[in-house]
Motif scaffolding. Structure first.
Motif, mmCIF file in Angstrom:
data_model
loop_
_atom_site.group_PDB
_atom_site.id
_atom_site.type_symbol
_atom_site.label_atom_id
_atom_site.label_comp_id
_atom_site.label_asym_id
_atom_site.label_seq_id
_atom_site.Cartn_x
_atom_site.Cartn_y
_atom_site.Cartn_z
ATOM 1 N N LEU A 14 12.278 -42.672 -14.093
ATOM 2 C CA LEU A 14 11.913 -44.030 -13.703
ATOM 3 C C LEU A 14 10.697 -43.968 -12.769
ATOM 4 C CD1 LEU A 14 15.497 -45.395 -12.949
ATOM 5 C CD2 LEU A 14 14.088 -45.959 -14.936
ATOM 6 N N MET A 15 9.627 -44.631 -13.160
ATOM 7 C CA MET A 15 8.406 -44.607 -12.345
ATOM 8 C C MET A 15 8.516 -45.479 -11.105
ATOM 9 S SD MET A 15 5.263 -44.704 -15.085
ATOM 10 C CE MET A 15 4.072 -44.869 -13.745
ATOM 11 N N GLY A 16 9.400 -46.448 -11.154
ATOM 12 C CA GLY A 16 9.434 -47.426 -10.068
ATOM 13 C C GLY A 16 8.505 -48.566 -10.418
ATOM 14 N N ILE A 17 7.581 -48.874 -9.533
ATOM 15 C CA ILE A 17 6.628 -49.954 -9.778
ATOM 16 C C ILE A 17 5.242 -49.331 -9.940
ATOM 17 C CG2 ILE A 17 5.662 -52.116 -8.919
ATOM 18 C CD1 ILE A 17 8.197 -52.483 -7.279
ATOM 19 N N PRO A 18 4.743 -49.177 -11.166
ATOM 20 C CA PRO A 18 3.448 -48.537 -11.402
ATOM 21 C C PRO A 18 2.332 -49.237 -10.641
ATOM 22 C CG PRO A 18 4.618 -48.868 -13.466
ATOM 23 C CD PRO A 18 5.389 -49.604 -12.420
ATOM 24 N N GLY A 19 1.514 -48.452 -9.984
ATOM 25 C CA GLY A 19 0.422 -49.000 -9.192
ATOM 26 C C GLY A 19 0.789 -49.234 -7.740
ATOM 27 N N GLN A 23 3.575 -47.644 -2.000
ATOM 28 C CA GLN A 23 4.205 -48.697 -1.196
ATOM 29 C C GLN A 23 5.718 -48.751 -1.378
ATOM 30 O OE1 GLN A 23 2.193 -50.413 0.888
ATOM 31 N NE2 GLN A 23 0.512 -49.170 0.073
ATOM 32 N N HIS A 24 6.265 -47.764 -2.088
ATOM 33 C CA HIS A 24 7.701 -47.805 -2.375
ATOM 34 C C HIS A 24 8.558 -47.864 -1.111
ATOM 35 C CE1 HIS A 24 7.761 -46.252 -6.825
ATOM 36 N NE2 HIS A 24 7.351 -47.490 -6.701
ATOM 37 N N LEU A 25 8.170 -47.095 -0.091
ATOM 38 C CA LEU A 25 8.965 -47.078 1.137
ATOM 39 C C LEU A 25 8.967 -48.442 1.810
ATOM 40 C CD1 LEU A 25 10.709 -45.215 2.835
ATOM 41 C CD2 LEU A 25 8.676 -44.635 4.189
#
Length: 320
Positions: A14-19, A23-25
């Motif tokens: 799972l990439m998470g939110i591409p781009g 900023q994931h944290l």
């Protein structure tokens, strides 16, 4: 091109939110807040309904079932999402991915079916108030809950089953969870049956459920316009207001997210993925707030509990 079979030992990433990987944290902060709000809000209403005999009425029992569906959807989504954001834990096992898909989409179908049942409850409350307790007894509420559950299982179970017959050219899913269409796009086989079935489920669930809800509210509106007293009209509309707010919060973002996934509008991927998460989480977070504000019995029970705790604490202070 690498081609992967459907061996159960494979894992998706799972990439998470591409781009927005950097900023994931920071993104984990609002999602963590939503997680806590959903657990506390839905859990509090479930405890109130379970422990308070005066809330064992059809309306509140259906509300409790809605809270359960919201909690299942949230627990299927958020723990893995937060692990991804906090620890960069991107891997999800092949079968675990399909299990997550089943619970997330299944809970959404159950939620929609329960909103139809709640629309029927509002119709009976407004149009046939004298027969409310006769028509909507506990037995019927139980059957409505079982129908909603069966609908979720029967309609959603074919999704992962159809996916398991495919081979995959890619194992990196540009998403925060195993969304059905996101996984379909990873396959290198002929995926038209999967796409058609996914669209069929959306049209059947959202289209038919909204049609039934609209029919119920059409009958309610017809009954309301016949009322002579403005106070009676206001009371009838107020009876339905919480349910109407929940319908708007549930269906508008869900429809937008689903059809942009298929039609391919020029929406940035990060915006689409954020919306896909919010349409699952916002109703779960807002439902307890909406019903807590609009339903006086819930307000009264919460105030009573708070008063008890305050009085106990005050009494203990006085004794010391």
């Amino acid at each position: 091109m690498l081609i992967f079979n459907h061996s159960r030992t494979l894992t998706f990433t799972l990439m998470g939110i591409p781009g927005l990987e950097s900023q994931h944290l920071w993104l984990s902060l609002p999602f963590s807040f939503m997680f806590l709000a959903i657990l506390i809000g839905n859990g509090a209403i479930l405890i109130l309904v379970a422990t308070e005999p005066t809330l064992h009425t059809p309306m509140y029992l259906l509300l409790a079932l809605l809270m359960v569906a919201d909690l299942i959807s949230t627990l299927a989504l958020l723990p893995k999402l937060l692990c991804l954001f906090w620890f960069n834990d991107q891997d999800i096992a092949f079968n675990a991915c399909f299990i997550q898909m089943f619970f997330i989409h299944g809970a959404s179908v159950v939620r929609s079916a329960l909103l139809v049942a709640m629309a029927f409850d509002r119709f009976v409350a407004v149009c046939k108030p004298l027969h409310y307790n006769t028509i909507l007894n506990h037995s019927l509420v139980g059957r409505l809950g079982l129908v909603a559950l069966a609908k979720g299982v029967i309609l959603v179970l074919p999704m992962p089953l159809l996916l398991q017959r495919l081979t995959f050219c890619h194992m990196v899913i540009p998403h925060t969870y195993c969304d059905h269409m996101a996984v379909v796009k990873m396959a290198c086989d002929h995926t038209r049956p999967n796409r058609i079935y996914g669209l069929f489920v959306i049209l059947l669930v959202v289209g038919l459920d909204l049609l039934l809800i609209g029919f119920s509210y059409g009958l309610i509106l017809q009954a309301v316009v016949r009322l002579d007293s403005q106070n009676a009209i206001f009371k009838a509309l107020n009876t339905c207001s919480a349910h109407l707010f929940v319908i708007i919060v549930t269906y508008v973002p869900a429809l937008f997210s689903s059809f942009t996934h298929r039609i391919g509008l020029n929406i940035p991927p990060e915006a689409h993925i954020l919306l896909a998460n919010l349409y699952l989480l916002l109703p779960s977070m807002l439902n307890p707030i909406i019903y807590g504000i609009k339903m006086k019995k819930i307000q009264g029970k919460v105030a009573k509990c708070l008063c008890k705790k305050t009085c106990i604490g005050y009494g203990s202070t006085q004794q010391t």
